[in-house]
Write a protein that holds these residues in place. Structure first.
Motif, mmCIF file in Angstrom:
data_model
loop_
_atom_site.group_PDB
_atom_site.id
_atom_site.type_symbol
_atom_site.label_atom_id
_atom_site.label_comp_id
_atom_site.label_asym_id
_atom_site.label_seq_id
_atom_site.Cartn_x
_atom_site.Cartn_y
_atom_site.Cartn_z
ATOM 1 N N LYS A 80 0.840 -1.205 0.000
ATOM 2 C CA LYS A 80 0.000 0.000 0.000
ATOM 3 C C LYS A 80 0.873 1.253 0.000
ATOM 4 O O LYS A 80 0.370 2.365 0.012
ATOM 5 C CB LYS A 80 -0.882 0.017 1.255
ATOM 6 C CG LYS A 80 -1.869 -1.125 1.314
ATOM 7 C CD LYS A 80 -2.982 -0.804 2.330
ATOM 8 C CE LYS A 80 -3.852 -2.013 2.616
ATOM 9 N NZ LYS A 80 -3.242 -2.948 3.592
ATOM 10 N N ALA A 81 2.179 1.062 0.012
ATOM 11 C CA ALA A 81 3.085 2.215 0.118
ATOM 12 C C ALA A 81 2.932 3.120 -1.098
ATOM 13 O O ALA A 81 2.562 2.671 -2.185
ATOM 14 C CB ALA A 81 4.522 1.732 0.235
ATOM 15 N N LYS A 82 3.232 4.396 -0.878
ATOM 16 C CA LYS A 82 3.093 5.385 -1.951
ATOM 17 C C LYS A 82 4.102 5.108 -3.077
ATOM 18 O O LYS A 82 3.782 5.203 -4.258
ATOM 19 C CB LYS A 82 3.335 6.762 -1.303
ATOM 20 C CG LYS A 82 3.422 7.933 -2.218
ATOM 21 C CD LYS A 82 3.142 9.241 -1.474
ATOM 22 C CE LYS A 82 4.195 9.634 -0.463
ATOM 23 N NZ LYS A 82 5.508 9.970 -0.799
ATOM 24 N N ASP A 83 5.328 4.706 -2.701
ATOM 25 C CA ASP A 83 6.394 4.583 -3.699
ATOM 26 C C ASP A 83 6.592 3.169 -4.246
ATOM 27 O O ASP A 83 7.394 2.981 -5.153
ATOM 28 C CB ASP A 83 7.725 5.048 -3.081
ATOM 29 C CG ASP A 83 7.663 6.499 -2.648
ATOM 30 O OD1 ASP A 83 6.921 7.262 -3.292
ATOM 31 O OD2 ASP A 83 8.325 6.858 -1.658
#
Ligand code: AMO
Length: 429
Positions: A80-83
């Motif tokens: 789910k991380a942005k990057d």
């Protein structure tokens, strides 16, 4: 036995591998400790990936010095991380070599260091993605040049770098004692050898080091640098100008088209190379005079003059037909005006990238030219004897590869594109 093998590079981790066991080798870039687990960013040469550490390994990951070498293994899952799209749920976290802090520079590129500090820690500096990209481009450029020249019938040669007498005249020569018997020197260029080789090999090129005891403190001079040299029998200087035009054009499009990611990362310079403008030395004098700088025929183009020209001609351009007396002894005169020579430089703005020309192949004229330049033909006998064996007319050039890389990668200092630069101050690392 410790397993040090990786299954994938960071960049290869994608959705298709979700659910599979993977193993990554790299360096700890960041650690975010959120109690029962830690998010760790691992970087390898291809990029960064996120790994989630749980259980006993959390403590180890949190305490690990940044930039330590690790292998981590686990199952790949969606993130789910942005990057990151995916992340490794770690079941194995092994620190292979701890980094000792404080490190001399920050290889994440977040804190910038001065070039000297970076060069003192060059091996670590290369972990910075932008710096590594410069050297991947440098390698791709060399391969591209080899392909271009081979396709044109040139064969690659290696000539000696430890030599018994000067190749370019007396100045700028590094000399040393050779077994207590005589002086030896580091080659300033492969000039004399490459000319001799046209006798038997017709078209040759060499990619190798030049050594110059040049007491220059600029962003474009080194005491050891890499050059691409060519020499070709039965070609005139305009023909080899076309060869260099193709060489430079192919490297530029290799970078722009085939190495786009690295090229953008380094902030590379797109150069337009439809047909490179050809100016004569005398045209340059006129242009410089219009800018208020008066030079006489026979004067060399000073740094100031070249900077003026560079403002008028911002990209690539040739300066051809230089006065013969400004050129080395091996350059051929123009048949219709012996004060001029069949010579050229390829410039990028004020910066000289290439010089070359047609060579004098008549041994008696060559002897005279040596004397005119204050050189003793006796010291060149090993070279001159080859001219009595049916020396073909020939032309060639030497291209400063570091300077070409400087231009194409948009670097401000030649030291940025040389792994371990050598200049008047620097002999280490
Ligand atoms: P020249 O001396 O002009 O020509 O050198 C060829 C090219 O090498 C580069 N260059 C340098 N790069 C970094 N540091 C330096 N100190 C340095 N000096 C030169 C430049 C230059 O154009 N034998 C001839 C070539 C030939 O005629 O074939 C020669 O040595 O980009």
């Amino acid at each position: 036995m410790m397993d040090i093998k990786r299954t994938h590079y960071a960049r290869q981790l994608d959705d298709a591998l979700v659910g599979q066991q993977v193993r990554i080798g790299g360096w700890i870039e960041d650690v975010r400790d959120i109690g029962k687990l830690a998010f760790v960013t691992i970087r390898d040469v291809t990029g960064a990936c996120q790994v989630i550490v749980t259980g006993d390994s959390v403590q180890e990951a949190v305490q690990a010095p940044r930039q330590s070498a690790v292998v981590v293994g686990g199952v790949l899952q969606r993130s789910k991380a942005k990057d990151f799209h995916v992340e490794v749920k770690v079941s194995e976290f092994t620190i292979l070599t701890k980094a000792v802090h404080p490190l001399p520079i920050d290889p994440t590129g977040r804190v910038e260091s001065a070039i000297d500090k970076r060069l003192d820690a060059r091996a670590l500096d290369l972990r910075t993605p932008k710096v590594a990209a410069i050297f991947r481009l440098r390698s791709a450029g060399l391969e591209n040049i080899r392909n271009t020249l081979r396709a044109e019938g040139f064969i690659e040669v290696n000539t000696p770098k430890v030599i018994g007498s000067a190749s370019e005249g007396g100045a700028n020569l590094f000399g040393f004692d050779y077994f207590g018997k005589r002086r030896a020197y580091l080659a300033q260029s492969p000039q004399l050898y490459k000319e001799q080789l046209t006798l038997g090999l017709d078209r040759v090129f060499e990619i190798g080091p030049y050594f110059r005891a040049e007491n220059s403190h600029t962003v474009r001079h080194l005491t050891e640098f890499t050059s691409v040299d060519i020499e070709a029998a039965f070609l005139d200087y305009e023909d080899v100008m076309e060869v260099v035009e193709r060489v430079v054009k192919n490297v530029a499009s290799e970078f722009q088209e085939k190495n786009g990611a690295d090229f953008r990362l380094v902030g590379g310079k797109e150069i337009s190379i439809s047909k490179i403008e050809r100016l004569t030395y005398e045209q340059c004098l006129d242009e410089i005079a219009k800018e208020g700088e008066k030079l006489q025929f026979g004067d060399d183009l000073s740094d100031a003059a070249l900077r003026k020209l560079g403002e008028i001609h911002r990209g690539l351009y040739f300066i051809m037909d230089w006065p013969l007396k400004l050129k080395p002894f091996y350059i051929h005169e123009k048949e219709d005006n012996a004060k001029l020579s069949k010579s050229f430089d390829l410039q990028y703005g004020y910066l000289e990238l290439v010089s070359g020309g047609r060579r004098q192949h008549d041994p008696s004229k060559l002897r005279n030219r040596l004397v005119e330049q204050g050189l003793n033909p006796v010291n060149f006998e090993e070279h001159l004897k080859a001219f009595d064996w049916g020396m073909p007319p020939h032309s060639g050039w030497g291209l400063g590869y570091d300077r070409l890389m400087m231009i194409l990668t948009g670097s401000q200092n030649v030291r940025d594109v040389v792994l371990y630069p050598r200049d008047t101050e620097r002999l280490t690392p």
